[in-house]
Motif scaffolding. Structure first.
Motif, PDB file in Angstrom:
ATOM      1  N   HIS A  42      47.997 104.952  38.037  1.00  0.00           N
ATOM      2  CA  HIS A  42      47.273 105.238  39.274  1.00  0.00           C
ATOM      3  C   HIS A  42      47.357 106.695  39.716  1.00  0.00           C
ATOM      4  O   HIS A  42      46.454 107.185  40.404  1.00  0.00           O
ATOM      5  CB  HIS A  42      47.813 104.331  40.395  1.00  0.00           C
ATOM      6  CG  HIS A  42      47.532 102.874  40.171  1.00  0.00           C
ATOM      7  ND1 HIS A  42      46.273 102.337  40.294  1.00  0.00           N
ATOM      8  CD2 HIS A  42      48.355 101.859  39.801  1.00  0.00           C
ATOM      9  CE1 HIS A  42      46.329 101.035  40.041  1.00  0.00           C
ATOM     10  NE2 HIS A  42      47.582 100.722  39.730  1.00  0.00           N
ATOM     11  N   TYR A  43      48.438 107.375  39.341  1.00  0.00           N
ATOM     12  CA  TYR A  43      48.607 108.772  39.729  1.00  0.00           C
ATOM     13  C   TYR A  43      49.000 109.590  38.494  1.00  0.00           C
ATOM     14  O   TYR A  43      50.122 110.095  38.397  1.00  0.00           O
ATOM     15  CB  TYR A  43      49.687 108.902  40.816  1.00  0.00           C
ATOM     16  CG  TYR A  43      49.428 108.034  42.022  1.00  0.00           C
ATOM     17  CD1 TYR A  43      48.563 108.456  43.028  1.00  0.00           C
ATOM     18  CD2 TYR A  43      50.045 106.784  42.157  1.00  0.00           C
ATOM     19  CE1 TYR A  43      48.323 107.659  44.139  1.00  0.00           C
ATOM     20  CE2 TYR A  43      49.807 105.985  43.262  1.00  0.00           C
ATOM     21  CZ  TYR A  43      48.939 106.420  44.246  1.00  0.00           C
ATOM     22  OH  TYR A  43      48.703 105.635  45.344  1.00  0.00           O
ATOM     23  N   GLU A  68      48.183  95.817  44.018  1.00  0.00           N
ATOM     24  CA  GLU A  68      47.638  96.501  42.862  1.00  0.00           C
ATOM     25  C   GLU A  68      48.494  96.216  41.625  1.00  0.00           C
ATOM     26  O   GLU A  68      49.708  96.230  41.677  1.00  0.00           O
ATOM     27  CB  GLU A  68      47.583  98.015  43.112  1.00  0.00           C
ATOM     28  CG  GLU A  68      46.645  98.447  44.234  1.00  0.00           C
ATOM     29  CD  GLU A  68      47.283  98.326  45.620  1.00  0.00           C
ATOM     30  OE1 GLU A  68      48.427  97.812  45.711  1.00  0.00           O
ATOM     31  OE2 GLU A  68      46.637  98.713  46.611  1.00  0.00           O
ATOM     32  N   MET A  69      47.830  95.992  40.540  1.00  0.00           N
ATOM     33  CA  MET A  69      48.504  95.838  39.257  1.00  0.00           C
ATOM     34  C   MET A  69      48.493  97.183  38.527  1.00  0.00           C
ATOM     35  O   MET A  69      47.685  98.055  38.865  1.00  0.00           O
ATOM     36  CB  MET A  69      47.783  94.777  38.430  1.00  0.00           C
ATOM     37  CG  MET A  69      47.841  93.363  39.048  1.00  0.00           C
ATOM     38  SD  MET A  69      49.414  92.538  38.778  1.00  0.00           S
ATOM     39  CE  MET A  69      50.125  92.542  40.426  1.00  0.00           C
ATOM     40  N   PRO A  70      49.350  97.411  37.538  1.00  0.00           N
ATOM     41  CA  PRO A  70      50.273  96.421  36.967  1.00  0.00           C
ATOM     42  C   PRO A  70      51.649  96.489  37.617  1.00  0.00           C
ATOM     43  O   PRO A  70      52.086  97.540  38.057  1.00  0.00           O
ATOM     44  CB  PRO A  70      50.357  96.870  35.512  1.00  0.00           C
ATOM     45  CG  PRO A  70      50.258  98.377  35.594  1.00  0.00           C
ATOM     46  CD  PRO A  70      49.308  98.667  36.731  1.00  0.00           C
ATOM     47  N   ILE A  71      52.307  95.342  37.663  1.00  0.00           N
ATOM     48  CA  ILE A  71      53.721  95.267  38.002  1.00  0.00           C
ATOM     49  C   ILE A  71      54.384  94.476  36.879  1.00  0.00           C
ATOM     50  O   ILE A  71      54.081  93.297  36.682  1.00  0.00           O
ATOM     51  CB  ILE A  71      53.970  94.576  39.353  1.00  0.00           C
ATOM     52  CG1 ILE A  71      53.288  95.356  40.486  1.00  0.00           C
ATOM     53  CG2 ILE A  71      55.454  94.454  39.618  1.00  0.00           C
ATOM     54  CD1 ILE A  71      53.877  96.729  40.738  1.00  0.00           C
ATOM     55  N   ASP A  72      55.242  95.115  36.137  1.00  0.00           N
ATOM     56  CA  ASP A  72      55.865  94.502  34.964  1.00  0.00           C
ATOM     57  C   ASP A  72      57.373  94.601  35.099  1.00  0.00           C
ATOM     58  O   ASP A  72      57.986  95.564  34.648  1.00  0.00           O
ATOM     59  CB  ASP A  72      55.363  95.185  33.685  1.00  0.00           C
ATOM     60  CG  ASP A  72      55.892  94.511  32.425  1.00  0.00           C
ATOM     61  OD1 ASP A  72      56.431  93.392  32.531  1.00  0.00           O
ATOM     62  OD2 ASP A  72      55.778  95.109  31.335  1.00  0.00           O
ATOM     63  N   GLU A  73      57.972  93.606  35.753  1.00  0.00           N
ATOM     64  CA  GLU A  73      59.408  93.583  36.002  1.00  0.00           C
ATOM     65  C   GLU A  73      59.991  92.285  35.448  1.00  0.00           C
ATOM     66  O   GLU A  73      59.376  91.219  35.586  1.00  0.00           O
ATOM     67  CB  GLU A  73      59.694  93.690  37.498  1.00  0.00           C
ATOM     68  CG  GLU A  73      59.131  94.953  38.149  1.00  0.00           C
ATOM     69  CD  GLU A  73      59.819  96.215  37.655  1.00  0.00           C
ATOM     70  OE1 GLU A  73      61.051  96.194  37.519  1.00  0.00           O
ATOM     71  OE2 GLU A  73      59.111  97.206  37.396  1.00  0.00           O
ATOM     72  N   ASP A  78      57.660 100.883  47.199  1.00  0.00           N
ATOM     73  CA  ASP A  78      58.502  99.725  46.872  1.00  0.00           C
ATOM     74  C   ASP A  78      57.891  98.409  47.361  1.00  0.00           C
ATOM     75  O   ASP A  78      58.452  97.721  48.216  1.00  0.00           O
ATOM     76  CB  ASP A  78      59.899  99.894  47.469  1.00  0.00           C
ATOM     77  CG  ASP A  78      60.905  98.946  46.810  1.00  0.00           C
ATOM     78  OD1 ASP A  78      60.508  98.258  45.849  1.00  0.00           O
ATOM     79  OD2 ASP A  78      62.046  98.902  47.258  1.00  0.00           O
ATOM     80  N   PRO A  79      56.756  98.003  46.806  1.00  0.00           N
ATOM     81  CA  PRO A  79      56.094  96.773  47.271  1.00  0.00           C
ATOM     82  C   PRO A  79      56.792  95.500  46.829  1.00  0.00           C
ATOM     83  O   PRO A  79      56.413  94.421  47.257  1.00  0.00           O
ATOM     84  CB  PRO A  79      54.703  96.882  46.625  1.00  0.00           C
ATOM     85  CG  PRO A  79      54.934  97.660  45.374  1.00  0.00           C
ATOM     86  CD  PRO A  79      56.005  98.661  45.717  1.00  0.00           C
ATOM     87  N   ASP A  82      58.607 105.937  45.086  1.00  0.00           N
ATOM     88  CA  ASP A  82      59.343 104.699  44.813  1.00  0.00           C
ATOM     89  C   ASP A  82      58.512 103.653  44.073  1.00  0.00           C
ATOM     90  O   ASP A  82      58.662 102.450  44.308  1.00  0.00           O
ATOM     91  CB  ASP A  82      59.894 104.084  46.105  1.00  0.00           C
ATOM     92  CG  ASP A  82      60.904 104.992  46.778  1.00  0.00           C
ATOM     93  OD1 ASP A  82      61.606 105.725  46.056  1.00  0.00           O
ATOM     94  OD2 ASP A  82      60.971 104.970  48.014  1.00  0.00           O
ATOM     95  N   GLN A  83      57.645 104.092  43.190  1.00  0.00           N
ATOM     96  CA  GLN A  83      56.885 103.184  42.348  1.00  0.00           C
ATOM     97  C   GLN A  83      57.387 103.270  40.917  1.00  0.00           C
ATOM     98  O   GLN A  83      57.877 104.318  40.494  1.00  0.00           O
ATOM     99  CB  GLN A  83      55.388 103.541  42.381  1.00  0.00           C
ATOM    100  CG  GLN A  83      54.725 103.388  43.741  1.00  0.00           C
ATOM    101  CD  GLN A  83      54.365 101.938  44.045  1.00  0.00           C
ATOM    102  OE1 GLN A  83      54.781 101.039  43.336  1.00  0.00           O
ATOM    103  NE2 GLN A  83      53.584 101.717  45.090  1.00  0.00           N
ATOM    104  N   PRO A  84      57.267 102.172  40.128  1.00  0.00           N
ATOM    105  CA  PRO A  84      57.664 102.243  38.716  1.00  0.00           C
ATOM    106  C   PRO A  84      56.871 103.305  37.967  1.00  0.00           C
ATOM    107  O   PRO A  84      55.712 103.594  38.308  1.00  0.00           O
ATOM    108  CB  PRO A  84      57.346 100.838  38.192  1.00  0.00           C
ATOM    109  CG  PRO A  84      57.283  99.965  39.405  1.00  0.00           C
ATOM    110  CD  PRO A  84      56.791 100.838  40.517  1.00  0.00           C
ATOM    111  N   SER A  85      57.468 103.885  36.936  1.00  0.00           N
ATOM    112  CA  SER A  85      56.815 104.965  36.198  1.00  0.00           C
ATOM    113  C   SER A  85      55.499 104.515  35.581  1.00  0.00           C
ATOM    114  O   SER A  85      54.520 105.271  35.550  1.00  0.00           O
ATOM    115  CB  SER A  85      57.760 105.501  35.113  1.00  0.00           C
ATOM    116  OG  SER A  85      58.131 104.463  34.220  1.00  0.00           O
ATOM    117  N   TYR A  86      55.446 103.266  35.071  1.00  0.00           N
ATOM    118  CA  TYR A  86      54.203 102.790  34.454  1.00  0.00           C
ATOM    119  C   TYR A  86      53.086 102.649  35.502  1.00  0.00           C
ATOM    120  O   TYR A  86      51.913 102.821  35.194  1.00  0.00           O
ATOM    121  CB  TYR A  86      54.421 101.460  33.727  1.00  0.00           C
ATOM    122  CG  TYR A  86      54.993 100.351  34.589  1.00  0.00           C
ATOM    123  CD1 TYR A  86      54.182  99.603  35.426  1.00  0.00           C
ATOM    124  CD2 TYR A  86      56.347 100.054  34.550  1.00  0.00           C
ATOM    125  CE1 TYR A  86      54.697  98.589  36.219  1.00  0.00           C
ATOM    126  CE2 TYR A  86      56.881  99.045  35.339  1.00  0.00           C
ATOM    127  CZ  TYR A  86      56.054  98.310  36.170  1.00  0.00           C
ATOM    128  OH  TYR A  86      56.574  97.321  36.953  1.00  0.00           O
TER     129      TYR A  86
END
Length: 307
Positions: A206-207, A147-152, A131-132, A197-201
């Protein structure tokens, strides 16, 4: 023509009365008259027609009024913007970072920023992998480098600051540790340790759950902090992707960092709230980009305290 003389001319062109112009500008009528006569001598033409009953602009005066009015507005706007920007670069600016290499960059940039804006305090905050964006949404941070991407929808990402080759962290005794490089297909041969706790995208990039050929990538235990990831890898619980630069910060005898031969690089960029485009934020982003271009960041791990 000096700025004060321009103001006198434009005020008289609007008021068409020496007394009202003097009262408006808090000067004497004689000062207004002297300024206009000086301008007329410099230009070599009459700007106003004066009679005992009226003051009127001449055609040359009207043309000068139109030209000077636009220019004065630009000057006033520029001065107001500079004053607002100077006023904004005080107080506190809270910057989060997701990794030691991001922290080194923002720490170096903070030193430069502080020398330019000594009245602005920079606080650096080391973020957990999980949850960054929470602190941004809570208003506890003004900006993060991660780290990208973060699309909110409520957050604004960019610009990208730097790009790093991707690597795989593996136990030192693992067969992959003896390889010069690994491929994305190799991920099917060991459990992957991922963060929670990271977004699915974000997880998908990354994983990933499958290799490019569709092979299932087994899941190992999850983690919420980078040191926990390294401990799990060292204990033989799985492998985890990262960027190759991590080896410079977290070298230890029980793990190895092996570069990928076919994985896309990791992009690192800024993230802020949709309402957080302040002068301070813009100035700090530009300072970080400048620092990244000149390569001033140290490889030393930064502290998570005020700079």
């Amino acid at each position: 023509m000096e700025l004060r003389e321009i103001e006198i001319f434009l005020a008289l062109a609007e008021e068409l009365h020496f007394g009202r112009t003097a009262e408006r500008l808090h000067v004497t009528p004689a000062r207004v008259s002297q300024a206009i006569k000086k301008q007329e001598r410099a230009i070599g033409a009459e700007l106003f027609r004066r009679t005992s009953r009226s003051v009127q602009l001449t055609p040359i005066g009207a043309e000068l009024r139109d030209g000077l009015a636009a220019g004065l507005r630009q000057i006033q706007d520029a001065l107001a913007a500079a004053a607002e920007a100077g006023k904004a670069l005080t107080g506190e600016l809270r910057i989060g970072y997701s990794s030691a290499w991001c922290g080194s960059l923002v720490l170096a940039a903070a030193d430069t920023f502080r020398s330019r804006h000594p009245q602005c305090l920079i606080e650096l905050v080391d973020l957990q992998l999980a949850d960054p964006v929470k602190r941004l949404r809570q208003g506890l941070l003004d900006l993060t480098l991660l780290e990208m991407p973060i699309d909110e929808p409520d957050l604004v990402s960019g610009p990208v600051v730097f790009v790093e080759p991707r690597a795989l962290v593996v136990p030192v005794a693992h067969p992959l540790a003896r390889r010069e490089s690994v491929s994305l297909e190799d991920l099917a041969d060991a459990p992957m340790i991922a963060v929670t706790d990271q977004p699915s995208y974000f997880i998908d990039l990354h994983y990933p759950r499958r290799t490019p050929r569709g092979r299932l990538i087994p899941r190992g235990p999850s983690a919420i902090a980078w040191q926990e990831v390294l401990a799990l890898v060292a204990a033989g619980k799985g492998v985890s992707p990262t960027c190759l630069r991590a080896a410079n910060y977290y070298s230890r005898p029980d793990i190895a960092f092996v570069p990928f031969s076919d994985a896309p690089p990791v992009e690192y960029g800024f993230l802020r709230s949709a309402t957080g485009n302040t002068a301070k934020v813009r100035a700090f982003v530009e300072t970080v980009l400048e620092t990244a271009r000149t390569g001033e960041a140290s490889e030393a791990a930064p502290p998570g305290t005020s700079a």
